[in-house]
Every structure is written in structure tokens, then in C-alpha cells.
Motif scaffolding. Structure first.
Motif, PDB file in Angstrom:
ATOM      1  N   GLY A 127     -28.279  39.002  12.875  1.00  0.00           N
ATOM      2  CA  GLY A 127     -27.415  39.875  13.663  1.00  0.00           C
ATOM      3  C   GLY A 127     -26.620  39.155  14.716  1.00  0.00           C
ATOM      4  O   GLY A 127     -26.277  37.985  14.580  1.00  0.00           O
ATOM      5  N   ALA A 128     -26.391  39.850  15.819  1.00  0.00           N
ATOM      6  CA  ALA A 128     -25.399  39.439  16.810  1.00  0.00           C
ATOM      7  C   ALA A 128     -25.823  38.258  17.680  1.00  0.00           C
ATOM      8  O   ALA A 128     -24.975  37.529  18.161  1.00  0.00           O
ATOM      9  CB  ALA A 128     -25.065  40.634  17.696  1.00  0.00           C
ATOM     10  N   GLY A 129     -27.101  38.051  17.926  1.00  0.00           N
ATOM     11  CA  GLY A 129     -27.542  36.999  18.836  1.00  0.00           C
ATOM     12  C   GLY A 129     -27.558  35.631  18.191  1.00  0.00           C
ATOM     13  O   GLY A 129     -27.229  35.470  17.020  1.00  0.00           O
ATOM     14  N   VAL A 130     -27.952  34.632  18.983  1.00  0.00           N
ATOM     15  CA  VAL A 130     -28.025  33.257  18.489  1.00  0.00           C
ATOM     16  C   VAL A 130     -29.417  32.673  18.724  1.00  0.00           C
ATOM     17  O   VAL A 130     -30.070  32.978  19.708  1.00  0.00           O
ATOM     18  CB  VAL A 130     -26.969  32.345  19.155  1.00  0.00           C
ATOM     19  CG1 VAL A 130     -25.571  32.755  18.754  1.00  0.00           C
ATOM     20  CG2 VAL A 130     -27.094  32.335  20.654  1.00  0.00           C
TER      21      VAL A 130
ATOM     22  N   VAL B 185     -31.660  38.110  26.125  1.00  0.00           N
ATOM     23  CA  VAL B 185     -30.285  38.497  26.445  1.00  0.00           C
ATOM     24  C   VAL B 185     -29.390  37.309  26.118  1.00  0.00           C
ATOM     25  O   VAL B 185     -29.675  36.186  26.542  1.00  0.00           O
ATOM     26  CB  VAL B 185     -30.136  38.883  27.934  1.00  0.00           C
ATOM     27  CG1 VAL B 185     -28.694  39.228  28.268  1.00  0.00           C
ATOM     28  CG2 VAL B 185     -31.064  40.033  28.289  1.00  0.00           C
ATOM     29  N   ASP B 186     -28.343  37.537  25.339  1.00  0.00           N
ATOM     30  CA  ASP B 186     -27.377  36.489  24.993  1.00  0.00           C
ATOM     31  C   ASP B 186     -25.987  36.884  25.463  1.00  0.00           C
ATOM     32  O   ASP B 186     -25.647  38.066  25.464  1.00  0.00           O
ATOM     33  CB  ASP B 186     -27.310  36.286  23.469  1.00  0.00           C
ATOM     34  CG  ASP B 186     -28.542  35.615  22.904  1.00  0.00           C
ATOM     35  OD1 ASP B 186     -29.380  35.114  23.676  1.00  0.00           O
ATOM     36  OD2 ASP B 186     -28.681  35.599  21.664  1.00  0.00           O
TER      37      ASP B 186
ATOM     38  N   ASP C 102     -30.701  40.564  22.167  1.00  0.00           N
ATOM     39  CA  ASP C 102     -30.929  39.867  20.900  1.00  0.00           C
ATOM     40  C   ASP C 102     -32.391  40.068  20.506  1.00  0.00           C
ATOM     41  O   ASP C 102     -33.272  39.407  21.043  1.00  0.00           O
ATOM     42  CB  ASP C 102     -30.597  38.387  21.069  1.00  0.00           C
ATOM     43  CG  ASP C 102     -30.755  37.581  19.798  1.00  0.00           C
ATOM     44  OD1 ASP C 102     -30.857  38.179  18.712  1.00  0.00           O
ATOM     45  OD2 ASP C 102     -30.773  36.338  19.897  1.00  0.00           O
ATOM     46  N   THR C 103     -32.653  40.996  19.587  1.00  0.00           N
ATOM     47  CA  THR C 103     -34.028  41.383  19.262  1.00  0.00           C
ATOM     48  C   THR C 103     -34.512  40.947  17.880  1.00  0.00           C
ATOM     49  O   THR C 103     -35.686  41.115  17.578  1.00  0.00           O
ATOM     50  CB  THR C 103     -34.192  42.906  19.385  1.00  0.00           C
ATOM     51  OG1 THR C 103     -33.297  43.538  18.458  1.00  0.00           O
ATOM     52  CG2 THR C 103     -33.885  43.390  20.804  1.00  0.00           C
TER      53      THR C 103
ATOM     54  N   GLY D 180     -28.262  43.565  19.172  1.00  0.00           N
ATOM     55  CA  GLY D 180     -26.858  43.763  19.538  1.00  0.00           C
ATOM     56  C   GLY D 180     -26.613  44.920  20.484  1.00  0.00           C
ATOM     57  O   GLY D 180     -25.488  45.098  20.960  1.00  0.00           O
ATOM     58  N   ASP D 181     -27.644  45.718  20.777  1.00  0.00           N
ATOM     59  CA  ASP D 181     -27.478  46.822  21.735  1.00  0.00           C
ATOM     60  C   ASP D 181     -27.080  46.277  23.096  1.00  0.00           C
ATOM     61  O   ASP D 181     -27.394  45.137  23.452  1.00  0.00           O
ATOM     62  CB  ASP D 181     -28.773  47.622  21.893  1.00  0.00           C
ATOM     63  CG  ASP D 181     -28.999  48.632  20.780  1.00  0.00           C
ATOM     64  OD1 ASP D 181     -28.124  48.794  19.911  1.00  0.00           O
ATOM     65  OD2 ASP D 181     -30.088  49.252  20.789  1.00  0.00           O
TER      66      ASP D 181
END
Length: 161
Positions: free
Chosen positions: A66-69, A116-117, A61-62, A93-94
Motif C-alpha cells: 500500500g501507501a507507506g514505505v 506514520v510516513d 502506514d499499517t 493509507g488512512d
């Protein structure tokens, strides 16, 4: 004379090397530490952390979108940057990061931080050792999985060559 030859044969056996990788959950940054345990230095080699097989379906999660929380952290080399040929580009999200190690000597460490999620539990911002279990480290074509202790040990071929 026989004992001398036998002793020489034993001392000429290959020296094996291990790359120990630890995942350390932290707030706000998670940390990966790569420690090279060997009797001899190694030259250039790629090392990849691949989260694809992780029990928690982990992602990097950068960014804030996007994908992370919630919390996010970009990739940052925090130890041993001089041992890495170039800093990798990691997108939100990678699931993979590849470090191109220029050279590394026995006992040296390369460490980086990133967020990291997990993508399947209710505690997405906190990753336990059991959630990283199954993720892999690939070093110069050799591979090892993280265990529930959040550690992986990649056995590398002999370093006499």
C-alpha cells in the motif's frame, strides 16, 4: 458578607480542561500520547487525530502493501486502553484515527503506537515535528493544530456541567 459572596462567585467559575497531544517519532513505532489536564473528570467523547493538513502530507502506514514505505506498524493502544470504548480500525493509507474515550480523569494518559510516513519528502519513514505541523486533533468538537514542536493542545469547555 460581600467578600464571602465574591469568593463564592470566583470559586464557581468554570473549570477548563486541556487535552495535550504529543507525537513522538520512533523506530519502528511512532507514538501519540494524549494527556488530560483538568481539575475534573470527563465522560465519553470522541478524539480524532487528523493528518490531512500536515505539512508532510502524512499517512498511517499499517501494512506491508500500500501507501507507506519500508517499515509498517498497525495501530496498538499501549496505555490507557481501559479508557477507550473500543479500538479503532485503521487501514493502510488512512489519515484519521478516532478514539471513542469512555471516560478520563485528570492527569490520565492514553497512548497508541502506529507507523506514520510522509508522502512528499525523501525521508518518508522519518517524520519530524515540522512535518506533522498543521495536522489537527479534534476532541468533542474542539480543535487544535500540531505545531512544529509536534504538540497540540485542545482547549475543552468547562467541566462543571
Amino acid at each position: 458578607m460581600r467578600f464571602t459572596l465574591a469568593g463564592l462567585a470566583l470559586s464557581a467559575s468554570p473549570a477548563f480542561a486541556d487535552l495535550d497531544v504529543a507525537f513522538i517519532e520512533g523506530a519502528p513505532k511512532d507514538r501519540f500520547e494524549l494527556t488530560f489536564n483538568s481539575a475534573c473528570p470527563l465522560g465519553s467523547m470522541p478524539v480524532t487525530v487528523d493528518l490531512a493538513g500536515s505539512a508532510g502530507a502524512l499517512i498511517f502506514d499499517t501494512t506491508g502493501q500500500g501507501a507507506g514505505v519500508e517499515v509498517y506498524q498497525p495501530f496498538e493502544l499501549v496505555e490507557g486502553a481501559e479508557r477507550v470504548a473500543e479500538s479503532p480500525r485503521v487501514s493502510d493509507g488512512d489519515r484519521k484515527i478516532t478514539l471513542n474515550i469512555a471516560s478520563i480523569a485528570p492527569g490520565q494518559v492514553i497512548a497508541f503506537t502506529i507507523d506514520v510516513d510522509d508522502t512528499i519528502s525523501n525521508r518518508q519513514i522519518t517524520v519530524s515535528g515540522s512535518e506533522i505541523a498543521g495536522a489537527r486533533v479534534i476532541a468533542d468538537g474542539n480543535s487544535a493544530a500540531f505545531g512544529a514542536d509536534a504538540r497540540a493542545k485542545v482547549q475543552l469547555p468547562d467541566c462543571m456541567g
